[in-house]
Design a protein around this motif. Structure first.
Motif, PDB file in Angstrom:
ATOM      1  N   LYS A   7       0.846  -1.182   0.000  1.00  0.00           N
ATOM      2  CA  LYS A   7       0.000   0.000   0.000  1.00  0.00           C
ATOM      3  C   LYS A   7       0.885   1.237   0.000  1.00  0.00           C
ATOM      4  CE  LYS A   7      -4.108   1.981   2.198  1.00  0.00           C
ATOM      5  NZ  LYS A   7      -5.170   1.770   3.216  1.00  0.00           N
ATOM      6  N   VAL A   8       0.400   2.290  -0.654  1.00  0.00           N
ATOM      7  CA  VAL A   8       1.141   3.553  -0.654  1.00  0.00           C
ATOM      8  C   VAL A   8       0.242   4.667  -0.144  1.00  0.00           C
ATOM      9  CG1 VAL A   8       2.681   2.874  -2.526  1.00  0.00           C
ATOM     10  CG2 VAL A   8       0.564   4.098  -3.067  1.00  0.00           C
ATOM     11  N   TYR A   9       0.879   5.619   0.524  1.00  0.00           N
ATOM     12  CA  TYR A   9       0.205   6.794   1.056  1.00  0.00           C
ATOM     13  C   TYR A   9       0.824   8.020   0.378  1.00  0.00           C
ATOM     14  CZ  TYR A   9      -1.377   3.528   4.640  1.00  0.00           C
ATOM     15  OH  TYR A   9      -1.939   2.447   5.283  1.00  0.00           O
ATOM     16  N   PRO A  10       0.141   8.603  -0.612  1.00  0.00           N
ATOM     17  CA  PRO A  10       0.707   9.754  -1.321  1.00  0.00           C
ATOM     18  C   PRO A  10       0.926  10.924  -0.373  1.00  0.00           C
ATOM     19  CG  PRO A  10      -1.153   8.818  -2.534  1.00  0.00           C
ATOM     20  CD  PRO A  10      -1.161   8.185  -1.179  1.00  0.00           C
ATOM     21  N   LEU A  11       2.112  11.511  -0.446  1.00  0.00           N
ATOM     22  CA  LEU A  11       2.436  12.610   0.453  1.00  0.00           C
ATOM     23  C   LEU A  11       1.480  13.782   0.255  1.00  0.00           C
ATOM     24  CD1 LEU A  11       4.267  13.792   2.612  1.00  0.00           C
ATOM     25  CD2 LEU A  11       5.831  14.542   0.814  1.00  0.00           C
ATOM     26  N   LYS A  12       1.059  14.037  -0.982  1.00  0.00           N
ATOM     27  CA  LYS A  12       0.169  15.175  -1.241  1.00  0.00           C
ATOM     28  C   LYS A  12      -1.203  14.982  -0.601  1.00  0.00           C
ATOM     29  CE  LYS A  12      -1.454  13.536  -5.789  1.00  0.00           C
ATOM     30  NZ  LYS A  12      -1.435  13.798  -7.243  1.00  0.00           N
ATOM     31  N   LEU A  13      -1.536  13.728  -0.227  1.00  0.00           N
ATOM     32  CA  LEU A  13      -2.794  13.464   0.462  1.00  0.00           C
ATOM     33  C   LEU A  13      -2.605  13.417   1.975  1.00  0.00           C
ATOM     34  CD1 LEU A  13      -4.431  10.735  -1.819  1.00  0.00           C
ATOM     35  CD2 LEU A  13      -4.840  13.200  -1.804  1.00  0.00           C
ATOM     36  N   ILE A  14      -1.542  12.779   2.427  1.00  0.00           N
ATOM     37  CA  ILE A  14      -1.381  12.665   3.882  1.00  0.00           C
ATOM     38  C   ILE A  14      -0.941  13.994   4.505  1.00  0.00           C
ATOM     39  CG2 ILE A  14      -0.990  10.184   3.858  1.00  0.00           C
ATOM     40  CD1 ILE A  14       1.960  10.642   4.185  1.00  0.00           C
ATOM     41  N   ALA A  59      -2.283  -0.976  -3.209  1.00  0.00           N
ATOM     42  CA  ALA A  59      -3.451  -0.171  -2.894  1.00  0.00           C
ATOM     43  C   ALA A  59      -2.981   1.263  -2.651  1.00  0.00           C
ATOM     44  CB  ALA A  59      -4.156  -0.714  -1.656  1.00  0.00           C
ATOM     45  N   ILE A  60      -3.817   2.230  -3.027  1.00  0.00           N
ATOM     46  CA  ILE A  60      -3.461   3.632  -2.887  1.00  0.00           C
ATOM     47  C   ILE A  60      -4.426   4.271  -1.897  1.00  0.00           C
ATOM     48  CG2 ILE A  60      -3.187   5.840  -4.074  1.00  0.00           C
ATOM     49  CD1 ILE A  60      -2.737   4.213  -6.660  1.00  0.00           C
ATOM     50  N   HIS A  61      -3.881   4.818  -0.832  1.00  0.00           N
ATOM     51  CA  HIS A  61      -4.728   5.464   0.163  1.00  0.00           C
ATOM     52  C   HIS A  61      -5.382   6.715  -0.404  1.00  0.00           C
ATOM     53  CE1 HIS A  61      -6.142   6.870   4.068  1.00  0.00           C
ATOM     54  NE2 HIS A  61      -5.665   8.062   3.747  1.00  0.00           N
ATOM     55  N   GLU A  78      -4.922  -6.930   8.169  1.00  0.00           N
ATOM     56  CA  GLU A  78      -5.650  -7.209   9.407  1.00  0.00           C
ATOM     57  C   GLU A  78      -4.959  -6.663  10.659  1.00  0.00           C
ATOM     58  OE1 GLU A  78      -6.608 -11.353   9.646  1.00  0.00           O
ATOM     59  OE2 GLU A  78      -7.794 -11.327   7.804  1.00  0.00           O
ATOM     60  N   ALA A  79      -3.886  -5.905  10.495  1.00  0.00           N
ATOM     61  CA  ALA A  79      -3.200  -5.313  11.647  1.00  0.00           C
ATOM     62  C   ALA A  79      -3.530  -3.818  11.718  1.00  0.00           C
ATOM     63  CB  ALA A  79      -1.698  -5.500  11.528  1.00  0.00           C
ATOM     64  N   PRO A  80      -3.895  -3.304  12.889  1.00  0.00           N
ATOM     65  CA  PRO A  80      -4.169  -1.873  13.028  1.00  0.00           C
ATOM     66  C   PRO A  80      -2.862  -1.079  12.996  1.00  0.00           C
ATOM     67  CG  PRO A  80      -4.358  -2.950  15.152  1.00  0.00           C
ATOM     68  CD  PRO A  80      -4.119  -4.037  14.151  1.00  0.00           C
ATOM     69  N   ILE A  81      -2.768  -0.110  12.106  1.00  0.00           N
ATOM     70  CA  ILE A  81      -1.540   0.669  11.973  1.00  0.00           C
ATOM     71  C   ILE A  81      -1.833   2.161  12.074  1.00  0.00           C
ATOM     72  CG2 ILE A  81      -0.438  -1.089  10.543  1.00  0.00           C
ATOM     73  CD1 ILE A  81      -0.910   0.788   8.126  1.00  0.00           C
ATOM     74  N   LEU A  82      -0.801   2.902  12.383  1.00  0.00           N
ATOM     75  CA  LEU A  82      -0.865   4.353  12.447  1.00  0.00           C
ATOM     76  C   LEU A  82       0.121   4.927  11.439  1.00  0.00           C
ATOM     77  CD1 LEU A  82      -1.395   7.183  13.800  1.00  0.00           C
ATOM     78  CD2 LEU A  82       0.473   6.583  15.376  1.00  0.00           C
ATOM     79  N   VAL A  83      -0.359   5.830  10.599  1.00  0.00           N
ATOM     80  CA  VAL A  83       0.511   6.582   9.694  1.00  0.00           C
ATOM     81  C   VAL A  83       0.553   8.010  10.231  1.00  0.00           C
ATOM     82  CG1 VAL A  83       0.923   7.352   7.331  1.00  0.00           C
ATOM     83  CG2 VAL A  83      -0.159   5.130   7.748  1.00  0.00           C
ATOM     84  N   ASN A 113      -5.435   6.494  11.108  1.00  0.00           N
ATOM     85  CA  ASN A 113      -5.637   5.216  11.792  1.00  0.00           C
ATOM     86  C   ASN A 113      -6.155   4.244  10.739  1.00  0.00           C
ATOM     87  OD1 ASN A 113      -5.330   5.858  14.859  1.00  0.00           O
ATOM     88  ND2 ASN A 113      -6.585   7.528  14.062  1.00  0.00           N
ATOM     89  N   ASP A 114      -5.359   3.258  10.405  1.00  0.00           N
ATOM     90  CA  ASP A 114      -5.680   2.388   9.285  1.00  0.00           C
ATOM     91  C   ASP A 114      -5.524   0.927   9.697  1.00  0.00           C
ATOM     92  OD1 ASP A 114      -6.426   1.761   6.711  1.00  0.00           O
ATOM     93  OD2 ASP A 114      -4.656   2.610   5.732  1.00  0.00           O
ATOM     94  N   VAL A 115      -5.891   0.033   8.781  1.00  0.00           N
ATOM     95  CA  VAL A 115      -5.704  -1.400   8.973  1.00  0.00           C
ATOM     96  C   VAL A 115      -5.014  -1.941   7.736  1.00  0.00           C
ATOM     97  CG1 VAL A 115      -6.816  -3.637   9.272  1.00  0.00           C
ATOM     98  CG2 VAL A 115      -7.734  -1.627  10.450  1.00  0.00           C
TER      99      VAL A 115
END
Length: 265
Positions: A157-164, A260-262, A176-181, A171-173
């Motif tokens: 999965k990627v988290y685009p910097l322009k979005l984050i 997957a793209i956040h 099946e593991a709860p993660i924090l970005v 707070n994401d999953v």
């Protein structure tokens, strides 16, 4: 033990890998100035330390080689793609991109890598990241967009910097593991943590104070850069960091086009 590796001492093919020792570990610190990926690996396999150099680029990713076997390794994922070690993978060491100011504040005891044979030229700075974050490339992900890339056992999965940058606490999953970005106030540092502590899943939000988080379950205050609980019920605890790295989308897409793209496509 903590150590800072200035990206501007690691420019050029001859200098983009530092074979080092940190604490009791043999590590390889890698930096690709083409796709802006900085990744650290344990450079041991079956108890044998490997010594790495740079071969070149392939499909947007930097290719390393080890001097012991001559095998070629994909820098983005630490996987041997050719040679005697083909199919084997190195274990990533949690690390982060940060400005010197941010890193020193979080790790005042840090040492610093200096290569006196390489002239220091500030070509990659916090301003570089801010420019990439604020670049107007539309809602869809473009090849030169900077992303925070995460690979699990199966999925990516990627988290685009322009979005984050607009949503600095996520707070994401994932698998099946709860993660924090979490993104630092100056945008230079993005970290991913497992948000479970002693069997309890925490939910985070931004604190009123810079680079601090608060969990909704206990009200404990946490540091974004280190994942450490500073004040409150869980003070002294630390979130488990998950290896992830900034990289330009074109390079990561070449390896994991199924990512997957956040928040978008």
């Amino acid at each position: 033990e903590a150590r800072a590796y200035p990206a501007n001492f690691m420019a050029g093919p001859a200098n983009e890998v530092v074979n080092d020792h940190l604490g009791k570990s043999n590590i390889a610190v890698t930096w690709c100035s083409v796709d802006y990926s900085g990744i650290v690996y344990h450079r041991e396999y079956d108890g044998r330390p490997l010594h790495f150099g740079v071969m070149g680029m392939d499909n947007g990713a930097m290719i390393l080689y080890d001097r012991q076997t001559g095998s070629r390794w994909n820098q983005l994922i630490g996987k041997a793609v050719e040679g005697k070690m083909a199919g084997n993978r190195l274990m990533a060491v949690p690390s982060s991109m940060a400005t010197w100011k941010q890193w020193l504040a979080a790790h005042p005891e840090t040492t610093v890598y200096v290569n006196r044979k390489v002239p220091y030229q500030p070509q990659f700075t916090g301003a570089t990241i801010r420019e990439l974050a604020n670049k107007d490339t539309g809602s869809s992900l473009q090849s030169t967009d900077l992303v925070l890339a995460l690979e699990g056992h199966i999925n990516a999965k990627v988290y685009p910097l322009k979005l984050i940058v607009k949503e600095p606490i996520i707070n994401d999953v994932f698998e099946e593991a709860p993660i924090l970005v979490a993104l630092s106030d100056d945008i230079s540092t993005a970290r991913i943590y497992d948000r479970r502590i002693d069997g309890q899943t925490l939910t985070f939000k931004k604190s009123w104070f810079g680079n601090k988080l608060v969990d909704a379950e206990t009200g404990t205050e946490w540091d974004v850069l280190t994942g450490s609980a500073i004040e409150g019920t869980l003070a002294g605890k630390s979130l488990q960091p998950i290896p992830a790295s900034y990289v330009l989308w074109f390079a990561w897409k070449g390896y994991r086009p199924d990512s997957a793209i956040h928040g978008g496509t």
